[in-house]
Scaffold this active site. Structure first.
Site, PDB file in Angstrom:
ATOM      1  N   GLN A   1       0.802  -1.213   0.000  1.00  0.00           N
ATOM      2  CA  GLN A   1       0.000   0.000   0.000  1.00  0.00           C
ATOM      3  C   GLN A   1       0.840   1.270   0.000  1.00  0.00           C
ATOM      4  O   GLN A   1       0.343   2.344  -0.319  1.00  0.00           O
ATOM      5  CB  GLN A   1      -0.956  -0.025   1.208  1.00  0.00           C
ATOM      6  CG  GLN A   1      -1.928  -1.177   1.103  1.00  0.00           C
ATOM      7  CD  GLN A   1      -2.894  -1.249   2.269  1.00  0.00           C
ATOM      8  OE1 GLN A   1      -2.634  -1.936   3.241  1.00  0.00           O
ATOM      9  NE2 GLN A   1      -4.006  -0.550   2.169  1.00  0.00           N
TER      10      GLN A   1
ATOM     11  N   ARG B   1       3.166  -0.019  12.927  1.00  0.00           N
ATOM     12  CA  ARG B   1       2.899  -1.316  12.307  1.00  0.00           C
ATOM     13  C   ARG B   1       3.157  -1.197  10.813  1.00  0.00           C
ATOM     14  O   ARG B   1       2.551  -0.356  10.147  1.00  0.00           O
ATOM     15  CB  ARG B   1       1.449  -1.737  12.578  1.00  0.00           C
ATOM     16  CG  ARG B   1       1.100  -3.018  11.879  1.00  0.00           C
ATOM     17  CD  ARG B   1      -0.313  -3.529  12.169  1.00  0.00           C
ATOM     18  NE  ARG B   1      -0.519  -4.714  11.357  1.00  0.00           N
ATOM     19  CZ  ARG B   1      -1.603  -4.975  10.641  1.00  0.00           C
ATOM     20  NH1 ARG B   1      -2.641  -4.163  10.685  1.00  0.00           N
ATOM     21  NH2 ARG B   1      -1.670  -6.053   9.899  1.00  0.00           N
TER      22      ARG B   1
ATOM     23  N   ASN C   1      -2.077 -11.228   8.000  1.00  0.00           N
ATOM     24  CA  ASN C   1      -3.108 -10.206   8.129  1.00  0.00           C
ATOM     25  C   ASN C   1      -4.418 -10.652   7.496  1.00  0.00           C
ATOM     26  O   ASN C   1      -4.447 -11.026   6.314  1.00  0.00           O
ATOM     27  CB  ASN C   1      -2.650  -8.916   7.448  1.00  0.00           C
ATOM     28  CG  ASN C   1      -3.671  -7.806   7.590  1.00  0.00           C
ATOM     29  OD1 ASN C   1      -3.856  -7.278   8.683  1.00  0.00           O
ATOM     30  ND2 ASN C   1      -4.355  -7.472   6.512  1.00  0.00           N
TER      31      ASN C   1
ATOM     32  N   TYR D   1     -13.406  -2.040  12.303  1.00  0.00           N
ATOM     33  CA  TYR D   1     -13.834  -0.815  11.637  1.00  0.00           C
ATOM     34  C   TYR D   1     -15.286  -0.454  11.952  1.00  0.00           C
ATOM     35  O   TYR D   1     -15.619   0.699  12.104  1.00  0.00           O
ATOM     36  CB  TYR D   1     -13.672  -0.940  10.116  1.00  0.00           C
ATOM     37  CG  TYR D   1     -12.225  -0.869   9.681  1.00  0.00           C
ATOM     38  CD1 TYR D   1     -11.659   0.330   9.289  1.00  0.00           C
ATOM     39  CD2 TYR D   1     -11.418  -2.007   9.701  1.00  0.00           C
ATOM     40  CE1 TYR D   1     -10.328   0.412   8.917  1.00  0.00           C
ATOM     41  CE2 TYR D   1     -10.085  -1.934   9.331  1.00  0.00           C
ATOM     42  CZ  TYR D   1      -9.541  -0.726   8.938  1.00  0.00           C
ATOM     43  OH  TYR D   1      -8.223  -0.640   8.579  1.00  0.00           O
TER      44      TYR D   1
ATOM     45  N   TRP E   1      -5.394   3.082  11.452  1.00  0.00           N
ATOM     46  CA  TRP E   1      -5.170   2.741  10.047  1.00  0.00           C
ATOM     47  C   TRP E   1      -5.838   3.780   9.190  1.00  0.00           C
ATOM     48  O   TRP E   1      -7.023   3.947   9.276  1.00  0.00           O
ATOM     49  CB  TRP E   1      -5.767   1.359   9.733  1.00  0.00           C
ATOM     50  CG  TRP E   1      -5.345   0.903   8.369  1.00  0.00           C
ATOM     51  CD1 TRP E   1      -5.954   1.174   7.185  1.00  0.00           C
ATOM     52  CD2 TRP E   1      -4.199   0.103   8.058  1.00  0.00           C
ATOM     53  NE1 TRP E   1      -5.266   0.608   6.154  1.00  0.00           N
ATOM     54  CE2 TRP E   1      -4.182  -0.052   6.662  1.00  0.00           C
ATOM     55  CE3 TRP E   1      -3.180  -0.472   8.816  1.00  0.00           C
ATOM     56  CZ2 TRP E   1      -3.180  -0.776   6.008  1.00  0.00           C
ATOM     57  CZ3 TRP E   1      -2.207  -1.197   8.157  1.00  0.00           C
ATOM     58  CH2 TRP E   1      -2.214  -1.335   6.765  1.00  0.00           C
TER      59      TRP E   1
ATOM     60  N   GLU F   1      -5.567   1.441  -1.697  1.00  0.00           N
ATOM     61  CA  GLU F   1      -6.568   0.596  -1.051  1.00  0.00           C
ATOM     62  C   GLU F   1      -6.867  -0.601  -1.960  1.00  0.00           C
ATOM     63  O   GLU F   1      -7.935  -0.750  -2.514  1.00  0.00           O
ATOM     64  CB  GLU F   1      -7.817   1.421  -0.711  1.00  0.00           C
ATOM     65  CG  GLU F   1      -8.890   0.695   0.070  1.00  0.00           C
ATOM     66  CD  GLU F   1      -8.428  -0.026   1.343  1.00  0.00           C
ATOM     67  OE1 GLU F   1      -7.426   0.375   1.953  1.00  0.00           O
ATOM     68  OE2 GLU F   1      -9.065  -1.028   1.694  1.00  0.00           O
ATOM     69  N   TRP F   2      -5.845  -1.406  -2.201  1.00  0.00           N
ATOM     70  CA  TRP F   2      -5.947  -2.657  -2.942  1.00  0.00           C
ATOM     71  C   TRP F   2      -6.728  -2.468  -4.244  1.00  0.00           C
ATOM     72  O   TRP F   2      -6.404  -1.587  -5.014  1.00  0.00           O
ATOM     73  CB  TRP F   2      -6.526  -3.735  -2.013  1.00  0.00           C
ATOM     74  CG  TRP F   2      -5.721  -3.809  -0.748  1.00  0.00           C
ATOM     75  CD1 TRP F   2      -6.054  -3.319   0.482  1.00  0.00           C
ATOM     76  CD2 TRP F   2      -4.388  -4.345  -0.586  1.00  0.00           C
ATOM     77  NE1 TRP F   2      -5.029  -3.523   1.383  1.00  0.00           N
ATOM     78  CE2 TRP F   2      -4.004  -4.151   0.766  1.00  0.00           C
ATOM     79  CE3 TRP F   2      -3.490  -4.978  -1.447  1.00  0.00           C
ATOM     80  CZ2 TRP F   2      -2.770  -4.556   1.262  1.00  0.00           C
ATOM     81  CZ3 TRP F   2      -2.253  -5.391  -0.941  1.00  0.00           C
ATOM     82  CH2 TRP F   2      -1.916  -5.176   0.385  1.00  0.00           C
TER      83      TRP F   2
END
Ligand code: NOJ
Length: 534
Positions: A65, A123, A214, A375, A488, A495-496
């Site tokens: 990312q 992280r 993950n 989330y 995050w 974002e993928w």
């Protein structure tokens, strides 16, 4: 739209909130929301001192990312690099994908930003194919990749920031995908173990907190049920909805395209191998490294809090099953040694089984902690599989994740109370494990017509963080064993499959100005919070 919309790579329930948030959001309503966001933060009166001094508050990112430059300095491509090249239409602005936000080259500058935020943890993930371009040890180690992570870790330590390292964050080396089909094949377990061993050996003298994998549920569902992430395997008819359906008209992400696969079996096989791989790495760390390195290892799981949509027994049971099919899918084997009963009963012979030997390896192999990516919350409604549609993992739970019921007068899946409830659920159900909130974040859709000032003005994000920290703190006072919280994401990054169209960051990136990083209002608020400037 400013309220949190769907995330392609996160729990399904996040997507549900789009439906609710879209309806609630309008330009004029935003003004009121902004003012009340700010008022709410001070009303909550939550401060850094409400958390223990050894509690970690950090920020997170992942290699794909942020880094870019995947194939520079001897690195190899991951499955995502391959997808961006071969299926450019599947990722908005895929021409920018190979550069991400230029983090590989700017890590020193980025560490200054992290330091400035006043956090004590960061992280990030190691790119597997940057240090093992062929995926396996036999293919050779790329020393320049190793040098990069050494330098990154050293720089963090020099700045008093504790590295929390994700070993595998969605970026399977393309070479292993080609060689044996990635984690559909149990050969994956050995290669993942070798790669993890190498990470412990190379970096474990300084890295004391390891996340193995993950969100295995995202890997299984998005890669093998609905095909919106590599390797894009699924068996859904063209045009079928991937996320958000039914009812018709509420499709958020279309499925596919499918490159072979079976949406009713492969997600379970992929998850099965990921579970075994995690357990193997925990065993390895315990036996070979833990005594000397004195670190800890755990997994990162996506989790949603499911509230029954109504008081009916059916909806209550549906909520229980949704927990089983998401968090329980991984927690139950890793804590108790087998899949949840409801999964075994409903998926039947499509669910792989563990041998007696595997069950005893698995039981108690969660590691030292569980990382939870939280989330949003969702409602749970009883829903038998649609009779006209083919079996697939999402229909197997006989439950539908929907908007949360109207609990507090506001119907909103972005529900901080859900985090408190989730922490309570995890504590009671899984023997009070140690927990890190490895992700929690607020997103908005990118809007290129906004001025720079507007892009940096994000009181909702600051309010989101404050409200979640407040609820987390309450859960801790109630006995949840939480040791850290990571926002995050540090930056608006890739974002993928959604490219740059969703923004989670505390920092905005100006692509037109050499990737300049700009702090948003939320970054300034977070810095004040961490530096105890209230
Ligand atoms: C989960 C993933 O771990 C992360 O990579 C992603 O950006 C966020 N969720 C938001 O979707």
């Amino acid at each position: 739209m400013e309220a949190s919309p769907c995330s392609v790579i996160s729990s399904l329930a996040i997507c549900v909130m789009v439906l609710v948030a879209a309806a609630a959001s309008s330009a004029s309503a935003q003004v009121g929301v902004n003012q009340s966001s700010i008022a709410l933060i001070s009303e909550l009166n939550i401060t850094r001192d409400d958390f223990p001094s050894d509690f970690y508050i950090g920020v997170g990112t992942a290699a794909t990312q942020t880094e870019g430059a995947a194939e520079e300095e001897g690195g190899g491509p991951s499955v995502w690099d391959h997808r961006a090249k071969m299926l450019p239409g599947s990722i908005p602005n895929s021409d920018k994908f190979p550069f991400a936000i230029d983090g590989y080259k700017r890590y020193k500058e980025d560490i200054k930003i992290i330091k400035d935020l006043g956090v004590n943890g960061y992280r990030f993930s190691i790119s597997w194919s940057r240090i093992l371009p062929q995926g396996s040890l036999r293919g050779g180690i790329n020393q320049r990749g190793v040098d990069h992570y050494n330098s990154l870790i050293n720089e963090l330590k020099r700045n008093g920031i504790e590295p929390f390292v994700t070993i595998y964050h969605f970026d399977m080396p393309q070479a292993l995908q080609v060689k044996y089909g990635g984690y559909l094949n149990s050969k994956f377990v050995q290669d993942f173990q070798d790669y993890s061993d190498l990470c412990f050996k190379l970096f474990g003298d300084r890295v004391k907190h390891w996340f193995t994998i993950n969100e295995p549920s995202s890997l299984a569902v998005y890669g093998y049920e609905i095909g919106i992430a590599p390797p894009g395997r699924c068996s859904l008819p063209e045009g079928q909805c991937g996320l958000g359906a039914p009812p018709p008209g509420t499709c958020i992400v279309p499925a596919g395209p499918c490159f072979g696969g079976n949406s009713s079996t492969e997600p379970y096989i992929a998850a099965h191998n990921l579970i075994l791989a995690h357990a193997a790495v925990v065993k390895l760390y315990r036996e070979k490294y833990q005594e000397e390195q004195k670190g800890e290892v755990g997994i990162v799981l996506a989790a949603t809090y499911f509230a029954p949509f109504s008081k009916s027994q059916e909806d209550k049971a549906a909520a229980k099953r949704l927990f089983d099919f998401t968090l329980g899918w991984f927690m139950e084997p890793l804590v108790f040694g087998d899949y949840p009963r409801s999964m075994r009963d409903l998926v039947k012979e499509r669910l792989p089984t563990f041998s007696a030997e595997e069950k005893s390896l698995l039981s108690g192999s969660l590691g030292n902690f569980v990382g939870i990516n939280y989330y949003s919350s969702a409602g749970a409604k009883h829903r038998p599989p649609p009779p006209t549609e083919k079996l697939r993992h999402s229909f197997d739970s006989w439950a539908e994740a929907t908007a949360i019921p109207d609990v507090s007068g506001v119907s909103n899946s972005n529900w901080p109370q859900g985090l408190q409830k989730l922490m309570n659920y995890v504590k009671n159900k899984y023997q009070r494990p140690q927990v890190y909130i490895s992700e929690n974040g607020y997103t908005n859709t990118r809007n290129d017509s906004r001025s720079l000032h507007e892009r940096l003005y994000d009181p909702h994000r600051a309010s989101y963080i404050a409200r979640h920290l407040y609820r987390l703190n309450k859960a801790m006072k109630n006995g949840a064993n939480v040791k850290g919280y990571f926002y995050w994401a540090l930056f608006d990054d890739v974002e993928w499959g959604l490219g740059f169209s969703l923004q989670y960051g505390l920092y905005y990136i100006d692509f037109g100005n050499n990737y300049k990083r700009y702090p948003k209002l939320s970054a300034r608020w977070f810095r004040d919070f961490n530096n105890k400037n209230y």
